[in-house]
Design a protein around this motif. Structure first.
Motif, PDB file in Angstrom:
ATOM      1  N   TRP A  67      13.383  -9.986   6.408  1.00 50.51           N
ATOM      2  CA  TRP A  67      13.941  -9.099   5.379  1.00 50.51           C
ATOM      3  C   TRP A  67      12.839  -8.248   4.746  1.00 50.51           C
ATOM      4  O   TRP A  67      12.988  -7.040   4.567  1.00 50.51           O
ATOM      5  N   ILE A  68      11.711  -8.900   4.456  1.00 48.31           N
ATOM      6  CA  ILE A  68      10.590  -8.175   3.851  1.00 48.31           C
ATOM      7  C   ILE A  68      10.142  -7.033   4.749  1.00 48.31           C
ATOM      8  O   ILE A  68       9.958  -5.894   4.322  1.00 48.31           O
ATOM      9  N   ILE A  69       9.984  -7.344   6.034  1.00 50.72           N
ATOM     10  CA  ILE A  69       9.478  -6.329   6.954  1.00 50.72           C
ATOM     11  C   ILE A  69      10.474  -5.192   7.112  1.00 50.72           C
ATOM     12  O   ILE A  69      10.128  -4.013   7.024  1.00 50.72           O
ATOM     13  N   ARG A  83      12.985  -4.259   5.158  1.00 47.98           N
ATOM     14  CA  ARG A  83      13.161  -3.459   3.946  1.00 47.98           C
ATOM     15  C   ARG A  83      11.900  -2.642   3.656  1.00 47.98           C
ATOM     16  O   ARG A  83      11.982  -1.493   3.225  1.00 47.98           O
ATOM     17  N   GLY A  84      10.748  -3.234   3.927  1.00 51.21           N
ATOM     18  CA  GLY A  84       9.489  -2.518   3.748  1.00 51.21           C
ATOM     19  C   GLY A  84       9.465  -1.263   4.601  1.00 51.21           C
ATOM     20  O   GLY A  84       9.053  -0.187   4.161  1.00 51.21           O
ATOM     21  N   ARG A  85       9.925  -1.397   5.858  1.00 50.36           N
ATOM     22  CA  ARG A  85       9.947  -0.224   6.761  1.00 50.36           C
ATOM     23  C   ARG A  85      10.937   0.810   6.277  1.00 50.36           C
ATOM     24  O   ARG A  85      10.632   1.999   6.283  1.00 50.36           O
ATOM     25  N   LEU A 126      11.966   1.376   3.320  1.00 53.64           N
ATOM     26  CA  LEU A 126      11.444   2.050   2.133  1.00 53.64           C
ATOM     27  C   LEU A 126      10.324   3.006   2.510  1.00 53.64           C
ATOM     28  O   LEU A 126      10.253   4.127   2.017  1.00 53.64           O
ATOM     29  N   ALA A 127       9.441   2.546   3.390  1.00 53.53           N
ATOM     30  CA  ALA A 127       8.308   3.382   3.777  1.00 53.53           C
ATOM     31  C   ALA A 127       8.802   4.652   4.451  1.00 53.53           C
ATOM     32  O   ALA A 127       8.251   5.731   4.262  1.00 53.53           O
ATOM     33  N   ARG A 128       9.858   4.518   5.267  1.00 57.53           N
ATOM     34  CA  ARG A 128      10.391   5.680   5.967  1.00 57.53           C
ATOM     35  C   ARG A 128      11.039   6.646   4.980  1.00 57.53           C
ATOM     36  O   ARG A 128      10.926   7.850   5.103  1.00 57.53           O
ATOM     37  N   ARG A 129      11.738   6.093   3.993  1.00 56.48           N
ATOM     38  CA  ARG A 129      12.453   6.950   3.048  1.00 56.48           C
ATOM     39  C   ARG A 129      11.527   7.573   2.007  1.00 56.48           C
ATOM     40  O   ARG A 129      11.870   8.565   1.382  1.00 56.48           O
ATOM     41  N   SER A 130      10.378   6.945   1.814  1.00 63.64           N
ATOM     42  CA  SER A 130       9.459   7.443   0.785  1.00 63.64           C
ATOM     43  C   SER A 130       8.944   8.825   1.172  1.00 63.64           C
ATOM     44  O   SER A 130       8.574   9.062   2.315  1.00 63.64           O
ATOM     45  N   LYS A 186       3.829   9.712   1.989  1.00 65.30           N
ATOM     46  CA  LYS A 186       3.514   8.779   3.076  1.00 65.30           C
ATOM     47  C   LYS A 186       2.117   8.183   2.954  1.00 65.30           C
ATOM     48  O   LYS A 186       1.639   7.528   3.862  1.00 65.30           O
TER      49      LYS A 186
END
Lengths: 255, 231, 44, 211
Positions: free
Chosen positions: C24-26, C28-30, C32-36, C39
């Motif tokens: 889940w961490i990985i 969701r982390g991805r 979020l990183a993609r949507r941010s 970069k």
């Protein structure tokens, strides 16, 4: 678990995740160590003279509670640092929050594995032993802490509230533990708790135990790094959202 | 803090105000106390055995106290947020430590009244017998336990005041913290009641525990209340 | 092995819980990183 | 020091909504300033920032020379604030409310009596619980408790709301008198005709900025 972690290793999108080369190596190390631990604990290490095969649960039970304690101590330290800091960096708050969440997970696992062990050894899942009882309170206390973190408000509000709460927990936990111990020591009804728990460790068992602590510590660091970065991204996105909203508001006003 | 008044005066004013609110509205008397009494009656149905009731009466008294306390604490802060009085207190520059002291004291007075009633109920309904020495110890226990409960209740009640889902958040935060009070007060009361053949002398260590709890949370509470309630 | 189901069960439950959490961490982390929109993360 | 409120580019957030997106406001001592703007323009939030109730996310400024970003607590005791809510204890009578607020700031009984007479909440109303008062009477009680504060800056959010003509006149009178005694007044009001007559200066705000 192993499958999911490996999926990260082959990821080509280096920048678009919370991972780095370092965390990938750390993750791989955690997997290897945990696999070795499982082999050591379940196959290689001998049965205990008193506990028999149930000691094999200990190799996972002890490290989980170890991680939980470590996590909660870290939460307290980071909260204190946040409150005492001059510039009040939200980074400390994020580490505190990430650490508490991981701690809650591991306390839950520890209670679970502990009760399975208790079912075999004592014939019952739960005894009102001092350590068990105060661990249950520890668990609920930090669930409350996480609930307070999720309350509405700005990031600074969240940080301030939860830091104070984490420091209150540091006072509360020893008091609860002390009173529960006092309660049990004067009411020796749970005598079952003292029977059959003696462990005579030989060298391999001792090695397995410490190896387990090390393996789970690596796992903890890996989880903490990722979770805290995820929180960073969440905070950053809400800040970006706020910037956009401010900009929109300004344009509206100018027009 | 306004230069024209002192912290102690403000704390007294806050305590007086909270007690006046209760005096005028009689919520404690007309709603919380009957609730506590009915809880005691329900315990009797659930346990359905005179011998057991007498033995566990101390625990039931304190459980009923804790449940009632949740209501009293909610009420204590609902009064502050109903018409923006908490904001007005903040703008008046009132020292949070003084608010904490005043509100805690008012809560303690109300809890003491409630506990007295509950002990009376235990004597009448559960057939508990109180000797003179037991009565003295009961009073000391009540005072020590109530100081702790009043401080913790005000501290966490202030945190939960004005946030979404406060009705469920407060018990979640408060009940684990007051576990030492439940344990200490129950054991001390067992000694005072003589439940299960307990001697009065067995109660004093528990009263010491209650004292430590009260000391810790009255000190820490006055420091932590401000940052928890503010913003 | 005596009590095998309890012992294996402890290990499996722990591995599963940690695995799901890590996954889940990985994930969701991805996400979020993609949507941010920014970069440039502190760790890259 | 002549400027008592000096805000620059203030951003304040409610939850995740920017109620103020970079507002400037400058008020000199002795001024009566009327804040104007549509509903949701941020008038209330701006007043709350000035009162030290709402933290600012960005921007800078001073109130009475005190930094709003870092020393909000010190601002509070020197300003008086009347928001949409009256800040009364509804289970207490008018007198009990007044006595309480007087005690928190150390005002005397004589001051309390004078303020209550002034806002016409004495006599028969004095011993009525505020829950049973009309909206206008509650507003008057709140204003009476503000009078005993003797604040240096009066921040009023819709002070005229719910009041009859006599009550409105009385407020205007009280505010002029306070200014005469050296105070400063910032108010938001939809009674634009009346308020603009009272105010020395009108500031229009719309979230993004103030002119």
């Amino acid at each position: 678990m192993a499958v999911r972690l490996r999926a990260v290793n082959i990821s080509t999108e280096t920048r678009l995740s919370t991972g780095t080369v370092a965390t990938r190596r750390l993750g791989a190390l955690a997997i290897v160590m945990l696999t070795v631990l499982a082999v050591l604990a379940l196959i290689i290490s001998p049965e205990d003279v008193n506990q028999g095969s149930t000691v094999r649960i200990m190799y996972v039970h002890v490290p989980t509670i170890w991680v939980a304690y470590m996590a909660f101590i870290l939460t307290a330290v980071c909260s204190a640092t946040y409150l005492s800091g001059r510039n009040r960096s939200l980074g400390w708050d994020r580490v505190a929050g990430a650490s508490a969440e991981i701690g809650v997970l591991f306390v839950a696992l520890s209670l679970l594995t502990g009760s399975l062990w208790g079912r075999i050894t004592w014939g019952t899942y739960w005894v009102w032993d001092a350590r068990l009882t105060s661990t249950a309170f520890l668990f609920i206390t930090y669930i409350g802490y996480l609930a307070v973190r999720r309350l509405d408000g700005t990031q600074r509000q969240r940080a301030r509230r939860s830091s104070v709460l984490a420091l209150l927990a540091v006072l509360e936990i020893p008091l609860v533990h002390f009173s529960v111990r006092l309660w049990r020591s004067l009411h020796q009804e749970a005598s079952v708790a003292t029977g059959g728990t003696d462990v005579e460790l030989d060298d391999l068992m001792l090695f397995s135990l410490f190896f387990g602590l090390a393996a789970f510590s690596v796992l903890f660091v890996w989880l903490l790094l990722h979770r805290q970065r995820m929180l960073y991204l969440e905070d950053a996105m809400s800040s970006q959202g706020l910037d956009a909203a401010i900009e929109a508001r300004r344009k509206e006003a100018v027009r | 803090m306004s230069p024209r008044t002192s912290r102690v005066n403000v704390a007294v004013a806050v305590a007086k105000k909270d007690l006046l609110v209760e005096w005028n509205s009689k919520i404690l008397m007309n709603q919380v106390a009957p609730f506590a009494a009915i809880v005691m009656v329900m315990f009797a149905f659930a346990l359905d055995n005179d011998g057991i009731l007498q033995r566990v009466a101390p625990g039931l008294v304190w459980l009923a106290t804790l449940f009632s306390m949740l209501i009293v604490v909610q009420r204590s802060f609902a009064v502050e947020t109903a018409d923006g009085a908490l904001d007005a207190l903040r703008v008046a520059g009132v020292d949070p430590a003084a608010i904490f002291a005043g509100k805690s004291f008012a809560l303690m007075v109300q809890l003491c009244a409630l506990e007295t009633m509950l002990v009376g109920t235990a004597v009448v309904l559960y057939g508990v017998e109180l000797t003179l020495g037991g009565l003295g110890q009961m009073v000391v226990t009540m005072v020590a336990a109530t100081i702790g409960l009043g401080c913790v209740g005000t501290l966490y009640g202030g945190l939960a005041a004005g946030v979404k889902g406060r009705e469920t958040l407060l018990p979640l935060l408060l009940l684990p913290v007051v576990a030492p009070v439940l344990i200490g007060a129950t054991r001390a009361t067992e000694a005072a009641f003589g439940s299960g053949g307990a001697e009065i002398s067995e109660g004093w260590p528990w009263i010491v525990l209650l004292g430590i709890f009260a000391l810790v949370f009255s000190t820490v509470g006055s420091v932590a209340f401000g940052p928890l309630v503010d913003e | 092995m005596e009590h095998a189901s309890f012992i294996i069960g402890s290990w499996v439950v722990t591995a599963l819980a940690v695995g799901v959490y890590a996954g889940w961490i990985i994930k969701r982390g991805r996400d979020l990183a993609r949507r941010s929109s920014d970069k440039d993360f502190p760790w890259t | 020091m002549n400027t008592v409120i000096d805000l620059k580019g203030v951003v304040a957030v409610l939850g995740s909504f920017p109620a103020l997106a970079g507002v400037d406001l400058s008020v000199a001592r002795g001024e009566i300033v009327l804040l104007q703007g549509p509903n949701g323009a941020g008038k209330t939030s701006l007043l709350r920032v000035c009162a030290g109730l709402l933290p600012i996310e960005r921007g800078s400024g001073t109130i009475l020379g005190i930094d709003v970003a870092s020393q909000r607590e010190d601002i509070r005791s020197r300003v008086g604030f009347l928001g949409h809510a009256n800040g009364l204890y509804l289970d207490l009578t008018v007198t009990q409310n007044m006595k309480f607020w007087a005690a928190t700031v150390g005002a005397s009984d004589a001051e309390v009596d004078a303020a209550m007479a002034r806002m016409r909440v004495d006599g028969r109303l004095a011993h009525v619980r505020t829950a049973q008062l009309s909206a206008g009477q509650r507003r008057r009680t709140a204003l009476a408790s503000l009078i005993v504060r003797r604040a240096e800056i009066w921040l009023l959010d819709e002070p005229h709301a719910g009041l009859d003509a006599a009550g409105r006149d009385e407020i205007d009178h009280v505010l002029r008198e306070a200014v005469g005694a050296g105070a400063t007044v910032v108010l938001a009001s939809h009674e634009s005709e009346r308020a603009s007559e009272l105010a020395h200066r009108i500031v229009t705000i719309d979230g993004g900025g103030a002119q």
